[in-house]
Structure formats: structure tokens, C-alpha cells
Design a protein around this motif. Structure first.
Motif, short mmCIF file in Angstrom:
data_model
loop_
_atom_site.label_atom_id
_atom_site.label_comp_id
_atom_site.label_asym_id
_atom_site.label_seq_id
_atom_site.Cartn_x
_atom_site.Cartn_y
_atom_site.Cartn_z
N ILE A 120 0.80 -1.22 -0.05
CA ILE A 120 0.05 -0.07 -0.13
C ILE A 120 0.93 1.25 0.04
N LYS A 121 0.35 2.22 -0.42
CA LYS A 121 0.88 3.75 -0.36
C LYS A 121 -0.07 4.48 0.56
N ILE A 122 0.41 5.21 1.61
CA ILE A 122 -0.22 5.90 2.35
C ILE A 122 -0.17 7.49 2.05
N MET A 123 -1.22 8.04 1.56
CA MET A 123 -1.09 9.18 1.10
C MET A 123 -1.57 10.39 2.22
N ASP A 124 -0.76 10.78 3.18
CA ASP A 124 -1.29 11.39 4.39
C ASP A 124 -0.28 12.65 4.41
N LYS A 125 -0.93 13.81 4.19
CA LYS A 125 0.24 15.04 4.11
C LYS A 125 0.37 15.50 5.57
N LEU A 129 5.34 11.16 6.31
CA LEU A 129 5.61 9.85 6.21
C LEU A 129 6.48 9.97 4.82
N PRO A 130 7.58 8.90 4.48
CA PRO A 130 8.16 8.93 3.41
C PRO A 130 7.52 8.41 2.32
N ASN A 131 7.52 9.12 1.00
CA ASN A 131 6.78 8.82 -0.02
C ASN A 131 7.24 7.35 -0.53
N GLU A 132 6.69 6.22 0.01
CA GLU A 132 7.14 4.94 -0.54
C GLU A 132 5.96 4.06 -0.23
N ILE A 133 6.17 2.79 -0.76
CA ILE A 133 5.31 1.62 -0.45
C ILE A 133 5.68 0.67 0.72
N TYR A 134 4.53 0.66 1.49
CA TYR A 134 4.58 -0.57 2.54
C TYR A 134 4.14 -1.77 2.29
#
Length: 182
Positions: A120-125, A129-134
């Protein structure tokens, strides 16, 4: 003893019917939840947790039904319940986020938008959070265990999984590839 049975015959029959109904509902409810968990390939630990929550809910309804069957005076019991709920309310208000995480965990179980192993990718401004995939490693009652590419493990609250934009990594990567073509 015989006079007790004669005097409370209707209440005793109602109690037996209520308990039988609760046992049947618990059995079929647990069976249905396990079937949904198995068909959706959901972790067994999560399935048992939801079965436990449904059992607690049915027990609460059963107690309420027994109170109604035995005709307990609501004025007398109202004073006890209002005192207990006042104390519990203050305690739960302090723990509101825990309740929201449990509720979100139940919603995530039945709607199953994410599974263990999904990327998943968390899109929380709001959160740095680093702009990466978890990778989702585990989904618990209160939080989700996520692993970064570098192996670092951290937790993310269940209620944020419902409140924030979360994208499946394959879908996100495909949309980014398609947007670069424009």
C-alpha cells in the motif's frame, strides 16, 4: 420449590427460549464469520477476534432480553445503570481513540479492502511519512503492522486506514505510469 416453578413459569420458559436462541445465534454467527474469513483469505487471528466481539454483543443483548423477560423495574435498575454508565463514560471518553480503532478494525474485517501481504501507499500530508510503499504484515484490533522496504516495522492505527487515502501499490504505480503518458 414447586410454587416457585408455578409462579414464574412464563419467565422460566422465556429464559430457556432466550438462552437457546442466543446459543443458536452465537453458533451460526461464528460459523458465518469464519466462512467469510476463510473465503476472503483473512488471518485466523482476526477472524477469532471478530467472533469474540460478536459474542460480547450477543451477550449484552441477552442480558437486556433477560431483564425484560423477568420484568425488572427500570426505575430501580436505571439508577444503577446511570451510575455505572457515568463512570464508564468518563473512562471511555479518555479512551475514545481505542474504541474508534476497534470499530475500524471490525469495519476493515468485513469490508476487507486490504489483506496481509498487500503493498500500500499512504497518502497523508499531515504526518511526515516517506513517499514509499509499505507491506501489510499484520492487521490487529487496534493497529496495522507495516514494513518499509528497508525492513523497518511500524504500526499505523486502524481508524486512520479508514480516514486517510490509502492506495494499493499496484494500482498507484499503474496510475502514475498512465499519468506520465499524458
Amino acid at each position: 420449590m414447586e410454587s416457585f416453578y408455578l409462579e414464574y413459569k412464563n419467565e422460566l420458559v422465556g429464559t430457556v427460549l432466550c438462552l437457546l436462541t442466543l446459543m443458536i445465534l452465537k453458533y451460526f454467527g461464528a460459523k458465518t464469520i469464519r466462512k467469510v474469513g476463510k473465503l476472503s483469505d483473512i488471518n485466523e487471528v482476526r477472524t477469532r477476534l471478530i467472533v469474540k466481539y460478536s459474542t460480547i454483543g450477543l451477550t449484552g443483548f441477552g442480558i437486556l432480553a433477560l431483564i425484560l423477560i423477568w420484568g425488572v423495574d427500570f426505575k430501580e435498575i436505571g439508577l444503577v445503570f446511570s451510575s455505572v454508565f457515568a463512570v464508564i463514560g468518563v473512562a471511555l471518553f479518555a479512551q475514545w481513540s481505542i474504541l474508534s480503532n476497534i470499530t475500524a478494525g471490525i469495519i476493515l474485517f468485513f469490508s476487507f479492502p486490504f489483506k496481509i501481504g498487500d503493498r500500500i501507499k499512504i497518502m497523508d500530508k499531515e504526518i511526515e511519512l516517506p513517499n514509499e510503499i509499505y507491506i501489510i504484515e499484520d492487521i490487529r484490533a487496534f493497529h496495522i503492522h507495516l514494513r518499509r522496504k528497508n525492513g523497518e516495522l511500524f504500526t499505523y492505527p486502524n481508524n486512520l486506514m479508514l480516514q486517510k487515502a490509502i492506495g494499493l501499490a499496484a494500482t498507484y504505480e499503474q496510475s502514475m505510469d498512465n499519468s506520465s503518458d499524458l
